[in-house]
Design a protein around this motif. Structure first.
Motif, PDB file in Angstrom:
ATOM      1  N   ILE A  82      -2.685  -0.664  -9.810  1.00 31.92           N
ATOM      2  CA  ILE A  82      -3.608  -1.595  -9.169  1.00 31.92           C
ATOM      3  C   ILE A  82      -2.870  -2.418  -8.119  1.00 31.92           C
ATOM      4  O   ILE A  82      -1.917  -3.140  -8.435  1.00 31.92           O
ATOM      5  CB  ILE A  82      -4.239  -2.567 -10.203  1.00 31.92           C
ATOM      6  N   GLU A  83      -3.318  -2.317  -6.876  1.00 28.64           N
ATOM      7  CA  GLU A  83      -2.746  -3.140  -5.808  1.00 28.64           C
ATOM      8  C   GLU A  83      -3.457  -4.485  -5.761  1.00 28.64           C
ATOM      9  O   GLU A  83      -4.689  -4.552  -5.860  1.00 28.64           O
ATOM     10  CB  GLU A  83      -2.896  -2.420  -4.466  1.00 28.64           C
ATOM     11  N   ASN A  91      -7.841  -4.551  -2.297  1.00 30.62           N
ATOM     12  CA  ASN A  91      -6.947  -5.259  -3.216  1.00 30.62           C
ATOM     13  C   ASN A  91      -7.310  -6.725  -3.416  1.00 30.62           C
ATOM     14  O   ASN A  91      -6.472  -7.515  -3.838  1.00 30.62           O
ATOM     15  CB  ASN A  91      -5.503  -5.145  -2.721  1.00 30.62           C
ATOM     16  N   THR A 149       0.827  -1.204   0.000  1.00 24.04           N
ATOM     17  CA  THR A 149       0.000   0.000   0.000  1.00 24.04           C
ATOM     18  C   THR A 149       0.864   1.259   0.000  1.00 24.04           C
ATOM     19  O   THR A 149       0.590   2.210  -0.753  1.00 24.04           O
ATOM     20  CB  THR A 149      -0.962  -0.017   1.198  1.00 24.04           C
ATOM     21  N   ASN A 192      -6.745  -0.193   0.780  1.00 30.60           N
ATOM     22  CA  ASN A 192      -6.200  -1.522   0.464  1.00 30.60           C
ATOM     23  C   ASN A 192      -7.291  -2.428  -0.100  1.00 30.60           C
ATOM     24  O   ASN A 192      -7.389  -3.602   0.253  1.00 30.60           O
ATOM     25  CB  ASN A 192      -5.533  -2.143   1.702  1.00 30.60           C
ATOM     26  N   THR A 222      -5.827   4.856  -9.089  1.00 33.22           N
ATOM     27  CA  THR A 222      -5.216   3.799  -8.292  1.00 33.22           C
ATOM     28  C   THR A 222      -6.206   3.221  -7.291  1.00 33.22           C
ATOM     29  O   THR A 222      -7.287   3.770  -7.073  1.00 33.22           O
ATOM     30  CB  THR A 222      -3.966   4.323  -7.551  1.00 33.22           C
ATOM     31  N   THR A 223      -5.814   2.124  -6.674  1.00 31.70           N
ATOM     32  CA  THR A 223      -6.597   1.459  -5.642  1.00 31.70           C
ATOM     33  C   THR A 223      -6.797   2.403  -4.464  1.00 31.70           C
ATOM     34  O   THR A 223      -5.847   3.028  -3.996  1.00 31.70           O
ATOM     35  CB  THR A 223      -5.855   0.195  -5.157  1.00 31.70           C
ATOM     36  N   THR A 243     -11.873  -1.204  -8.293  1.00 26.39           N
ATOM     37  CA  THR A 243     -10.844  -0.224  -8.647  1.00 26.39           C
ATOM     38  C   THR A 243     -10.837   0.030 -10.147  1.00 26.39           C
ATOM     39  O   THR A 243     -10.792   1.183 -10.607  1.00 26.39           O
ATOM     40  CB  THR A 243      -9.458  -0.718  -8.197  1.00 26.39           C
ATOM     41  N   GLY A 290     -12.280  -5.845  -4.486  1.00 25.87           N
ATOM     42  CA  GLY A 290     -11.637  -4.538  -4.573  1.00 25.87           C
ATOM     43  C   GLY A 290     -10.961  -4.269  -5.900  1.00 25.87           C
ATOM     44  O   GLY A 290     -10.992  -3.143  -6.412  1.00 25.87           O
ATOM     45  N   VAL A 291     -10.329  -5.292  -6.490  1.00 24.05           N
ATOM     46  CA  VAL A 291      -9.638  -5.081  -7.773  1.00 24.05           C
ATOM     47  C   VAL A 291     -10.625  -4.706  -8.881  1.00 24.05           C
ATOM     48  O   VAL A 291     -10.418  -3.702  -9.580  1.00 24.05           O
ATOM     49  CB  VAL A 291      -8.772  -6.306  -8.151  1.00 24.05           C
ATOM     50  N   TYR A 350      -6.680 -12.256 -10.675  1.00 24.69           N
ATOM     51  CA  TYR A 350      -6.798 -10.800 -10.829  1.00 24.69           C
ATOM     52  C   TYR A 350      -6.217 -10.346 -12.166  1.00 24.69           C
ATOM     53  O   TYR A 350      -6.722  -9.403 -12.790  1.00 24.69           O
ATOM     54  CB  TYR A 350      -6.068 -10.054  -9.703  1.00 24.69           C
ATOM     55  N   LYS A 394       2.400   1.589  -3.435  1.00 25.94           N
ATOM     56  CA  LYS A 394       1.354   2.021  -4.379  1.00 25.94           C
ATOM     57  C   LYS A 394       1.062   3.510  -4.232  1.00 25.94           C
ATOM     58  O   LYS A 394       0.949   4.234  -5.241  1.00 25.94           O
ATOM     59  CB  LYS A 394       0.091   1.189  -4.142  1.00 25.94           C
TER      60      LYS A 394
END
Length: 294
Positions: free
Chosen positions: A147-148, A126, A102, A124, A120-121, A134, A130-131, A160, A105
């Motif tokens: 992208i985290e 992630n 994080t 967190n 960006t994310t 995002t 979340g992905v 992912y 990122k």
């Protein structure tokens, strides 16, 4: 309704929400399920609270014209994210690792956003929810995306990569976090390494912390490598001081951060490396990192 039709709705209402407590007027609500919850039950409430559509996968709750019944809500969310991702021809940089994801990122975003419109994310977010969320927040003016990706078992990062389709990537490190889910250290290494596996297959670019022999090994065979570290790398830096705040000396400048501790050195080096690779001026990189606070 197929993904193309759903995407047309998303273009009209480009805000996706999975939590009724955070709903805004005009959102599309995705009613996700879990072991202990079924958000299909809140779909009517979501519409009453301002959602324009509710995507559900339980026909029992299909009680309104603005319900969209699909086979699986999570899968649909991820497919929509992939369809949206495919509209862009810009660098997508994925970041994973056991520690420092994080912060790295956020530093990279701070650097890139000085020169490019960068998404960006948030926080967190992630994981498998979340992905895609995002990705779906990326707007048409985007010039970069960061992208985290987090994971606690093998196969997650690979999944992912299917819908994020990163063409640049960075693994911060491989440690002993989530050993149980990965089945030991070697499992962690293979799990995080799924990002490099993807980039190897698509001829992408990796950023490699050259101080870590295992990352050099994991990135073997990838043609496009940009390295950073304390020696023998494309970008090198060393600690001037680490208390109370970290200062890092590079060839032509020194960055005095507002980060505490020597453990943040790899995070700073990564941000400088990515900025350098994408032609962000050195003075701009310096100001962005010095201005970053946690």
């Amino acid at each position: 309704m197929n993904i193309v039709e759903l995407y047309e709705l998303y273009k009209q209402y480009p805000s996706v929400q999975t939590d009724t407590r955070k709903l805004k007027q005009g959102d599309i609500f995705f009613a996700l399920r879990g072991p202990n919850f079924n958000a299909n039950a809140f779909a009517e409430t979501a519409l009453a609270n301002g959602a324009v559509y509710a995507v559900i996968d339980d026909a029992t709750y299909n009680t309104h014209a603005n319900m969209i019944l699909v086979d699986d809500v999570l899968s649909t969310l991820q497919q929509l994210a992939l369809f949206h991702r495919n509209q862009f021809n810009i660098p997508f940089l994925a970041i994973t690792g056991s520690n420092g994801k994080t912060t790295t990122k956020e530093l990279i975003h701070a650097v890139l956003n000085t020169t490019y419109t960068t998404y960006t994310t948030e926080g967190n977010l992630n994981n498998h929810i979340g992905v895609p969320l995002t990705i779906l927040k990326i707007r048409s003016d985007a010039q970069m995306a960061v992208i985290e990706m987090g994971a606690n078992h093998r196969g997650e990062i690979a999944s992912y990569c299917v819908y994020a389709r990163p063409d640049h990537g960075l693994i911060t490190n491989v440690g002993k976090a989530h050993l149980e889910g990965f089945g030991g250290y070697e499992g962690v290494r293979k799990g995080k390494g799924e990002l490099f596996d993807h980039l190897r297959s698509c001829k992408g670019t990796v950023f490699v912390m050259n101080d870590y022999d295992y990352l050099k090994e994991m990135s073997a065979g990838i043609e496009n490598r940009f390295t950073y570290g304390t020696h023998d790398a494309d970008v090198t830096g060393s600690i001037v001081e680490s208390e109370p705040f970290l200062s890092v000396a590079f060839e032509d400048f020194t960055i005095s951060t507002q980060l505490v501790g020597a453990y943040n050195l790899p995070n700073v080096l990564a941000a400088v490396a990515v900025g350098t690779y994408f032609n962000v001026p050195a003075e701009t990189i310096k100001k962005a990192i010095e201005g970053y606070t946690t």
